[in-house]
Design a protein around this motif. Structure first.
Motif, PDB file in Angstrom:
ATOM      1  N   ARG A   8       0.828  -1.212   0.000  1.00 31.42           N
ATOM      2  CA  ARG A   8       0.000   0.000   0.000  1.00 31.42           C
ATOM      3  C   ARG A   8       0.862   1.261   0.000  1.00 31.42           C
ATOM      4  N   ALA A   9       1.924   1.246   0.808  1.00 30.36           N
ATOM      5  CA  ALA A   9       2.830   2.396   0.847  1.00 30.36           C
ATOM      6  C   ALA A   9       3.511   2.588  -0.510  1.00 30.36           C
ATOM      7  N   LEU A  10       3.897   1.484  -1.137  1.00 32.33           N
ATOM      8  CA  LEU A  10       4.510   1.571  -2.456  1.00 32.33           C
ATOM      9  C   LEU A  10       3.520   2.124  -3.474  1.00 32.33           C
ATOM     10  N   ALA A  11       2.276   1.655  -3.413  1.00 31.94           N
ATOM     11  CA  ALA A  11       1.254   2.138  -4.346  1.00 31.94           C
ATOM     12  C   ALA A  11       1.043   3.649  -4.199  1.00 31.94           C
ATOM     13  N   GLU A  12       1.036   4.140  -2.965  1.00 28.68           N
ATOM     14  CA  GLU A  12       0.866   5.576  -2.747  1.00 28.68           C
ATOM     15  C   GLU A  12       2.037   6.361  -3.329  1.00 28.68           C
ATOM     16  N   SER A  13       3.249   5.846  -3.131  1.00 26.82           N
ATOM     17  CA  SER A  13       4.436   6.518  -3.661  1.00 26.82           C
ATOM     18  C   SER A  13       4.416   6.543  -5.185  1.00 26.82           C
ATOM     19  N   LEU A  14       4.086   5.407  -5.787  1.00 26.40           N
ATOM     20  CA  LEU A  14       4.034   5.338  -7.246  1.00 26.40           C
ATOM     21  C   LEU A  14       2.901   6.177  -7.812  1.00 26.40           C
ATOM     22  N   TYR A  15       1.788   6.254  -7.091  1.00 28.19           N
ATOM     23  CA  TYR A  15       0.670   7.072  -7.571  1.00 28.19           C
ATOM     24  C   TYR A  15       1.124   8.522  -7.744  1.00 28.19           C
ATOM     25  N   ARG A  16       1.799   9.038  -6.697  1.00 28.39           N
ATOM     26  CA  ARG A  16       2.262  10.429  -6.766  1.00 28.39           C
ATOM     27  C   ARG A  16       3.240  10.631  -7.919  1.00 28.39           C
ATOM     28  N   GLU A  17       4.093   9.637  -8.161  1.00 30.98           N
ATOM     29  CA  GLU A  17       5.084   9.736  -9.236  1.00 30.98           C
ATOM     30  C   GLU A  17       4.430   9.658 -10.610  1.00 30.98           C
ATOM     31  N   PHE A  18       3.556   8.662 -10.807  1.00 35.05           N
ATOM     32  CA  PHE A  18       2.966   8.445 -12.127  1.00 35.05           C
ATOM     33  C   PHE A  18       1.911   9.490 -12.478  1.00 35.05           C
ATOM     34  N   ALA A  41       8.675  -9.188  -5.538  1.00 37.81           N
ATOM     35  CA  ALA A  41       7.874  -9.162  -6.762  1.00 37.81           C
ATOM     36  C   ALA A  41       6.383  -9.097  -6.438  1.00 37.81           C
ATOM     37  N   THR A  42       5.974  -9.772  -5.363  1.00 31.83           N
ATOM     38  CA  THR A  42       4.559  -9.761  -4.975  1.00 31.83           C
ATOM     39  C   THR A  42       4.122  -8.370  -4.565  1.00 31.83           C
ATOM     40  N   THR A  43       4.972  -7.682  -3.804  1.00 30.45           N
ATOM     41  CA  THR A  43       4.639  -6.330  -3.363  1.00 30.45           C
ATOM     42  C   THR A  43       4.449  -5.400  -4.554  1.00 30.45           C
ATOM     43  N   VAL A  44       5.373  -5.462  -5.511  1.00 33.80           N
ATOM     44  CA  VAL A  44       5.279  -4.611  -6.700  1.00 33.80           C
ATOM     45  C   VAL A  44       4.036  -4.959  -7.514  1.00 33.80           C
ATOM     46  N   SER A  45       3.754  -6.237  -7.672  1.00 35.31           N
ATOM     47  CA  SER A  45       2.571  -6.647  -8.447  1.00 35.31           C
ATOM     48  C   SER A  45       1.285  -6.131  -7.820  1.00 35.31           C
ATOM     49  N   ARG A  46       1.177  -6.228  -6.491  1.00 38.15           N
ATOM     50  CA  ARG A  46      -0.041  -5.753  -5.820  1.00 38.15           C
ATOM     51  C   ARG A  46      -0.166  -4.242  -5.948  1.00 38.15           C
ATOM     52  N   ALA A  47       0.946  -3.522  -5.861  1.00 39.22           N
ATOM     53  CA  ALA A  47       0.898  -2.059  -5.987  1.00 39.22           C
ATOM     54  C   ALA A  47       0.453  -1.659  -7.389  1.00 39.22           C
ATOM     55  N   LEU A  48       1.008  -2.306  -8.414  1.00 42.03           N
ATOM     56  CA  LEU A  48       0.648  -1.978  -9.798  1.00 42.03           C
ATOM     57  C   LEU A  48      -0.797  -2.360 -10.097  1.00 42.03           C
ATOM     58  N   SER A  50      -3.222  -2.305  -7.986  1.00 40.11           N
ATOM     59  CA  SER A  50      -4.039  -1.273  -7.356  1.00 40.11           C
ATOM     60  C   SER A  50      -4.113  -0.030  -8.236  1.00 40.11           C
ATOM     61  N   LEU A  51      -2.976   0.392  -8.805  1.00 37.82           N
ATOM     62  CA  LEU A  51      -2.971   1.588  -9.659  1.00 37.82           C
ATOM     63  C   LEU A  51      -3.761   1.344 -10.942  1.00 37.82           C
ATOM     64  N   ASN A  52      -3.705   0.122 -11.435  1.00 33.34           N
ATOM     65  CA  ASN A  52      -4.470  -0.227 -12.625  1.00 33.34           C
ATOM     66  C   ASN A  52      -5.963  -0.126 -12.364  1.00 33.34           C
ATOM     67  N   ARG A  53      -6.390  -0.646 -11.206  1.00 35.41           N
ATOM     68  CA  ARG A  53      -7.808  -0.597 -10.852  1.00 35.41           C
ATOM     69  C   ARG A  53      -8.286   0.830 -10.647  1.00 35.41           C
ATOM     70  N   GLN A  54      -7.396   1.691 -10.182  1.00 31.15           N
ATOM     71  CA  GLN A  54      -7.768   3.088  -9.967  1.00 31.15           C
ATOM     72  C   GLN A  54      -7.812   3.889 -11.262  1.00 31.15           C
ATOM     73  N   GLY A  55      -7.386   3.258 -12.376  1.00 31.81           N
ATOM     74  CA  GLY A  55      -7.446   3.934 -13.662  1.00 31.81           C
ATOM     75  C   GLY A  55      -6.274   4.849 -13.929  1.00 31.81           C
ATOM     76  N   LEU A  56      -5.202   4.754 -13.132  1.00 33.21           N
ATOM     77  CA  LEU A  56      -4.040   5.622 -13.339  1.00 33.21           C
ATOM     78  C   LEU A  56      -3.133   5.080 -14.432  1.00 33.21           C
ATOM     79  N   ILE A  57      -2.985   3.763 -14.484  1.00 33.38           N
ATOM     80  CA  ILE A  57      -2.132   3.139 -15.495  1.00 33.38           C
ATOM     81  C   ILE A  57      -2.925   2.048 -16.206  1.00 33.38           C
ATOM     82  N   GLU A  58      -2.405   1.639 -17.366  1.00 31.23           N
ATOM     83  CA  GLU A  58      -3.013   0.534 -18.102  1.00 31.23           C
ATOM     84  C   GLU A  58      -1.916  -0.377 -18.619  1.00 31.23           C
TER      85      GLU A  58
END
Length: 479
Positions: A8-18, A41-48, A50-58
């Motif tokens: 979750r912390a990684l997802a928040e950090s990446l959200y701000r960056e992307f 790898a699991t942590t990164v996959s879950r973060a990405l 999450s960002l995909n579901r939020q519509g930030l990345i595809e």
């Protein structure tokens, strides 16, 4: 980041960056992110994901992942018409039926989450450190693997869970006398709208729990407040209210009442049951704090329903307070046709409580670790109460409170004359402590000379004491 729980912390950090990237920009690969953050790898996959579901990345198969194009903003929607459409017209004539009123402001205040720099002396649920999380987690994991946990349960609830509650509540109850609901608040709401009709009076203690007031308003009932003393609702005043209003519904919290902490003794209980029988009124017993007794408490009186020879008592036993806000399980118990009415209303409102939650509750309650969990909680509550009371004595004016309940999770304190409870609560929040104004427990919402302090939502007894010190500063400022 080496812990998989950090996704979750990684997802928040990446959200701000992307978010700052232009539409269509390629984002770093999965492998690059693993190397860059030192994450699994699991942590990164879950973060990405999450960002995909939020519509930030595809993700584009074979090409990688990219920043999505900005979504078009929705056109302005004029919803002004809804105020009129949502208004319920009671009809015409002299005796108008009161409007059903869904006001959850006071109730919602108990669910608010203050910032990390604010000491929470407002919340009514156990801090995670007080919850039997290991017990709950093991039970849920074990139950989740059983096929029966995913089968549709009986509408009234699992038979075994109803058996457990019937035995625990006592009074000769049997399985068919118990209904399982989604927590104590759902049970209160169900009981009020199933037993009484819009416009009917409902007698409540004053002050009383905001959830009782909200449920009564939601059912369109007319609230009739009756004074209390150190043992709860006063029989003399109750009888007058029953005679004058013809009320057929009374709601009380007999054990460590919220907010006063008042607890009924055996004699008071018998008086209330006798009054209900004489006047043909249902007496709803919200026994929410039965498992929150402190180690120095005197033995509690048995439930009101044990003294009931006519079927006037409807007992509510919640399991949420001593476990977790997410274990939303309660039992409603009674005798006679009222239970058929409650079961029918429950089916219309909810159909049934999810079986997996009921099986989890049963696994916890019927297991050998439950009595120990209650004892551990009892000791922790006693410690927190002692620390909070001592902090009050040292930091708040003399005469702040006179009653120290040996159970529950709150203290009902008096504030200096001429002080607004809401203004004081607001100033306290500005100084870093959240408390509950006493007016939240008034049927009229009028100002009071009281605050409620809860000592279970803060991380520790020391934090609760620190919150009281901040409250002392707020009071000193207004002095």
């Amino acid at each position: 980041m080496n812990n998989d729980s950090s996704w979750r912390a990684l997802a928040e950090s990446l959200y701000r960056e992307f978010e700052a990237l232009p539409a269509g920009a390629r984002i770093p690969t999965h492998r690059q992110l693993v190397a860059r953050f030192g994450a699994s790898a699991t942590t990164v996959s879950r973060a990405l994901t999450s960002l995909n579901r939020q519509g930030l990345i595809e993700s584009r198969p074979g090409a990688g992942s990219f920043r999505c194009a900005a979504r078009p903003s929705l056109p302005h929607v004029d919803t002004g018409w809804q105020d009129a459409a949502l208004g319920i017209t009671p009809g015409t004539g002299v005796d108008l039926i009161p409007l059903r009123h869904h006001d959850a402001s006071a109730l919602g205040a108990t669910l608010s989450s203050p910032g990390t720099d604010v000491v929470d002396l407002n919340g009514g649920y156990l801090h995670p450190d007080l919850q039997p999380l290991d017990l709950l987690s093991k039970a849920l994991g074990k139950v989740g693997r059983r096929t029966e946990a995913w089968e549709r349960p009986e509408a009234a609830g699992l038979p075994e869970l109803r058996d457990w509650l019937a035995t625990e509540i006592g009074g000769g109850l049997a399985r068919h006398d118990v209904l399982i609901t989604s927590g104590g608040q759902a049970a209160l709401s169900l009981t009020m709208h199933a037993i009484a009709g819009p416009g009917d009076p409902v007698i409540v203690e004053t002050p009383t729990y905001p959830g009782i007031l909200a449920a009564a308003q939601g059912a369109g009932l007319r609230v009739v407040p009756v004074p209390m003393d150190h043992e709860g609702i006063q029989p003399g005043h109750l009888e007058r209210a029953l005679v004058q209003t013809g009320a057929r519904l009374v709601v009380v919290q007999p054990t460590f009442q919220n907010p006063t902490g008042a607890t009924q003794g055996e004699e008071r209980q018998r008086e209330l049951v006798d009054l209900a029988i004489r006047h043909g009124a249902f007496l709803v017993e919200d026994d929410f704090a039965r498992y929150l007794t402190h180690t120095d408490a005197a033995p509690l009186a048995r439930p009101l329903i044990e003294k009931d020879s006519a079927g006037v008592v409807v007992h509510i036993r919640s399991l949420t307070k001593p476990t977790s806000p997410n274990l939303r399980i309660a039992g409603v118990a009674g005798r006679g046709p009222v239970m058929a009415r409650l079961r029918a209303a429950h089916m219309v409102d909810t159909m049934f409580v999810p079986a997996v939650l009921q099986h989890t509750a049963l696994d916890v309650l019927a297991g050998p670790s439950w009595p120990r969990a209650v004892r551990v909680l009892s000791a922790a509550l006693t410690q927190r109460r002692a620390a909070t009371v001592e902090a009050i004595r040292q930091n708040l004016p003399m005469g702040t409170f006179t009653h120290q309940p040996r159970g529950g999770y709150h203290l009902w304190i008096q504030i200096p004359p001429g002080t607004s409870d809401r203004d004081l609560a607001l100033r306290a929040l500005q100084l870093g402590v959240s408390v509950t104004p006493g007016s939240n427990y008034s049927s009229t919402g009028g100002a009071t000379d009281r605050l409620r302090i809860s000592y279970v939502a803060a991380p520790s007894a020391a934090d609760a004491a620190a919150g009281v010190r901040r409250l002392g500063l707020a009071i000193a400022e207004r002095g």
